[in-house]
Design an enzyme around this catalytic site. Structure first.
Site, PDB file in Angstrom:
ATOM      1  N   HIS A  64      -2.412  -5.299  -9.000  1.00  0.00           N
ATOM      2  CA  HIS A  64      -1.103  -5.458  -8.363  1.00  0.00           C
ATOM      3  C   HIS A  64      -1.290  -5.692  -6.872  1.00  0.00           C
ATOM      4  O   HIS A  64      -2.019  -4.957  -6.200  1.00  0.00           O
ATOM      5  CB  HIS A  64      -0.241  -4.226  -8.611  1.00  0.00           C
ATOM      6  N   GLU A  67      -0.952  -3.075  -4.143  1.00  0.00           N
ATOM      7  CA  GLU A  67      -1.840  -1.929  -4.330  1.00  0.00           C
ATOM      8  C   GLU A  67      -3.238  -2.261  -3.814  1.00  0.00           C
ATOM      9  O   GLU A  67      -4.251  -1.779  -4.330  1.00  0.00           O
ATOM     10  CB  GLU A  67      -1.849  -1.519  -5.806  1.00  0.00           C
ATOM     11  N   HIS A 210      -5.044   1.839  -9.827  1.00  0.00           N
ATOM     12  CA  HIS A 210      -3.715   1.461  -9.371  1.00  0.00           C
ATOM     13  C   HIS A 210      -3.230   2.529  -8.400  1.00  0.00           C
ATOM     14  O   HIS A 210      -3.914   3.512  -8.121  1.00  0.00           O
ATOM     15  CB  HIS A 210      -2.750   1.357 -10.556  1.00  0.00           C
ATOM     16  N   GLU A 269      -4.099   6.320 -11.300  1.00  0.00           N
ATOM     17  CA  GLU A 269      -3.013   6.109 -10.343  1.00  0.00           C
ATOM     18  C   GLU A 269      -3.316   6.937  -9.094  1.00  0.00           C
ATOM     19  O   GLU A 269      -3.069   8.140  -9.044  1.00  0.00           O
ATOM     20  CB  GLU A 269      -1.668   6.505 -10.958  1.00  0.00           C
TER      21      GLU A 269
END
Length: 312
Positions: A64, A67, A210, A269
């Site tokens: 992404h 990110e 991420h 994450e």
């Protein structure tokens, strides 16, 4: 700690990554740099290998665009690992030379280079996708919240793991900053390159980085091997990130890896807050994610790994 990847007041983009890769390779000739393919706009997508062992592990970042701090995390780990190997020192509490001899770590620090550059630099009128990008972004020239690739496709919704279910759940009809899975699985060159790269190797374990949430996702539709939860709990203990059994999520790289190969896959994450996370979080994020990567390497290096795998 000496940082090759330095905390910066500004951004860390494709050019900065390439410069740091070149510096790393010059300083540590045992590092191998390759390309897994090209982005929509023709940028090579680099991969970096550390280790000579037959047990392969893969980590990726910046699926992404907003990110991009995950690229910094992987590049910093590459430097720390390479430095430990060159000094015959420990990586965390594990002898780096042993990890180097028994495993091969493959890093793809920036899966989505076009999207990262869009987040950092915006789109000038001469950009080949200028008109479409403005329309997809609701007329705004602020692309700081952009997650997708340059064609408005979310690369982590691109994989053939119940792709249709994710498309229905997202209910995003066309290109935009986030959550559009494309016209079909692997329609985008970045996602197709990642799939082909993964097929060419026999990765024992993969980690997709991420932001944000400080969580570790380890399962997929009950297709994950039995070892996955135990590994996730090890990663949790080492990093402080919470191991979470996730539902109602499909079409991601980790999902596809588990479904396709039946081996442990994890989404990490990192950090907490609103993307893009600020650089003042970098040190804390790095301490946690370095522990995750070190622990994963140590898992593979243990003799018990092959015994457990053979019982699956």
């Amino acid at each position: 700690m000496a940082f090759l990847v330095r905390e910066r007041d500004g951004s860390y983009g494709y050019g900065e990554m390439l410069k740091d890769m070149n510096r790393l390779q010059e300083r540590y000739p045992f590092i191998q740099v390759d390309s897994i393919g090209r982005s929509v706009m023709g940028r090579p997508i680099p991969a970096l290998r550390i280790g000579m062992g037959r047990k392969e592990i893969h980590c990726n970042g910046a699926f992404h665009a907003n990110e991009w701090i995950t690229t910094m995390l992987l590049m910093q780990f590459a430097e720390e690992y390479a430095t430990a190997c060159s000094r015959q020192a420990a990586l965390g509490s594990f002898p780096a030379e042993e990890l180097f001899g028994q495993t091969s770590l493959w890093l793809v620090p920036m899966v989505n280079p076009d999207g990262v550059e869009l987040v950092h630099r915006g789109a000038a009128p001469e950009h080949p996708y200028y008109r479409q990008l403005l329309a997809w972004n609701g007329g705004s020239e602020d692309f700081s919240g952009w997650k997708a690739n340059i064609r408005g496709v979310d690369l982590n919704d691109q994989f053939p793991a119940h792709w249709e279910a994710e498309r229905e759940r997202r209910a995003v009809a066309g290109p935009g900053p986030r959550d559009y899975g494309g016209v079909r699985p692997l329609s985008e060159p970045e996602a197709a390159a990642m799939a082909e790269f993964t097929r060419r190797h026999r990765f024992e374990l993969v980690l997709a980085f991420h932001t944000q949430g400080k969580e570790i996702y380890w399962n997929y539709r009950n297709l994950e091997p039995r070892a996955s939860e135990a590994i996730a709990l090890r990663l949790e203990r080492s990093s402080g990130y919470k191991a979470v059994k996730l539902g109602d999520s499909d079409a991601g790289y980790k999902d596809w890896f588990i479904q396709q190969f039946g081996r442990p896959g994890f989404t990490i994450e990192a950090g907490i807050g609103v993307n893009p996370l600020p650089l003042d979080q970098f040190r804390d994020m790095y301490e946690a994610t370095a522990q995750v990567m070190t622990e994963a390497l140590a898992c593979l290096a243990e003799p018990q790994w092959e015994q457990d795998r053979d019982r699956e």
